[in-house]
Design an enzyme around this catalytic site. Structure first.
Site, PDB file in Angstrom:
ATOM      1  N   LYS A  43       2.519 -24.936 -38.116  1.00 12.97           N
ATOM      2  CA  LYS A  43       2.175 -26.181 -37.701  1.00 12.97           C
ATOM      3  C   LYS A  43       2.095 -26.816 -36.483  1.00 12.97           C
ATOM      4  CE  LYS A  43       0.004 -29.748 -39.094  1.00 12.97           C
ATOM      5  NZ  LYS A  43      -1.319 -29.970 -39.451  1.00 12.97           N
ATOM      6  N   CYS A 128      -6.985 -29.894 -32.051  1.00  8.81           N
ATOM      7  CA  CYS A 128      -7.221 -30.617 -33.319  1.00  8.81           C
ATOM      8  C   CYS A 128      -8.003 -31.728 -32.720  1.00  8.81           C
ATOM      9  CB  CYS A 128      -5.805 -31.216 -32.140  1.00  8.81           C
ATOM     10  SG  CYS A 128      -5.060 -32.456 -33.908  1.00  8.81           S
TER      11      CYS A 128
END
Ligand code: DHB
Length: 309
Positions: A43, A128
């Site tokens: 992650k 992101c």
């Protein structure tokens, strides 16, 4: 034979998880390690641990997924510890996704990994999309170039970047021109989710996730043609680098398409989230069956050989 050799690493399968799926906790990462995936990636991590956005923050429809997770992660030191303890000689390759909230955070995280001299591969997330108020580096190419320059002042190992999807041919050109300046940038992963979609529930007359009044990154079937276009266009524009395909892979057919478009390896996101690690066995078998039917014995037999009309 589904093996892939790249970055000096050996993978028994081209398939692994898309960052964000099945990779936040050590428990997740160990399930990925034990699976038939060819590698694993963590992650995206930040300097400090984060709880992420309020729930519900992920939702699946028949055609794909929407998420606005908000970077829930245990902080980079957690993944640094995992990478430090990883038995590289006896396991699949380990990739570490890094998504600091600022350039200074990214540099601090990358320096910490650099100092340990570990054989994991760093993947800097330029895409992101779920931090309210923050533009993503992938859509701010001067800022992306500056970040890569600062990284390459000290980082001396091969690394990759995760990219958002591009939709304009001039943007493929401009992005590739930046990435081609950096020799140690050995690969790009295309694509992250398609940013800021909106899924609506007709019965409830409502959005389906809570953050950002329902806006979130889109994955799954919705994004397959966009991901394939990004793979093919960056393969053409980044000679000497590799492109990792990510987007809309749910069976052997989509994995085959990504590799035909030129992908070196293929990540699975939405489908893995919905199906679990059993997806890797199933998709690998379907890919082998498809290759056998076509008379291909290895991935190099068709990688990048997409025909045009
Ligand atoms: C998150 C989503 C992304 O697409 C990404 O690249 C990183 C983090 C998130 O919301 O957690």
């Amino acid at each position: 034979d589904l093996s892939v050799s790249w970055l000096g690493l050996e993978m028994k399968s081209p398939l692994y998880n898309a960052s964000g799926v099945m990779c936040r906790s050590v428990e997740d990462l160990e399930a990925m390690r034990a699976s038939s995936a060819g590698a694993l990636i963590t992650k995206s991590c930040t300097l400090e641990p984060r709880e992420g956005n309020p729930e519900p923050r992920y939702f699946a429809t028949k055609l794909g997924t929407i998420n606005s997770m908000g970077l829930p992660n245990y902080g980079y030191q957690y993944y640094l510890d995992y990478a430090q303890n990883y038995d590289y000689a006896n396991n699949k390759p380990l990739f570490i996704s890094i998504s600091g909230m600022t350039l200074a955070d990214n540099l601090a995280i990358i320096k910490a990994f650099h100092e340990r001299e570990l054989p994991c591969i760093l993947e800097v997330n330029l895409s992101c999309p779920n931090l309210p108020g923050k533009p993503q580096l992938g859509y701010d190419l001067p800022a992306a170039q500056n970040a890569l320059e600062k990284i390459c002042e000290f980082y001396d190992r091969p690394f990759g970047v995760k990219l958002p999807p591009y939709f304009d041919v001039s943007h493929f050109d401009q992005a590739a021109e930046v990435f081609n300046r950096f020799d140690l940038l050995k690969y790009v992963t295309c694509i992250n989710s398609v940013g800021n979609g909106l899924v609506i529930d007709v019965d409830a007359e409502s959005v389906v996730i809570k953050p950002k009044d329902g806006l979130g990154g889109i994955g799954g079937d919705y994004v397959l043609p966009t991901s394939l276009a990004n793979v093919r266009e960056f393969v053409r524009r980044l000679p000497g680098k590799q492109v990792v395909g990510c987007g809309g892979v749910k069976s052997g057919a989509e994995a085959f398409m990504h590799i035909l478009a030129g992908a070196i390896t293929v990540q699975v996101g939405s489908c893995l989230y919905e199906e679990g690690v059993g997806a890797f066995d199933r998709i690998a078998q379907e890919l082998k069956d498809l290759m056998a039917a076509k008379g291909y014995s290895k991935l190099d037999d068709f990688r990048g050989k997409l025909k045009t009309l």
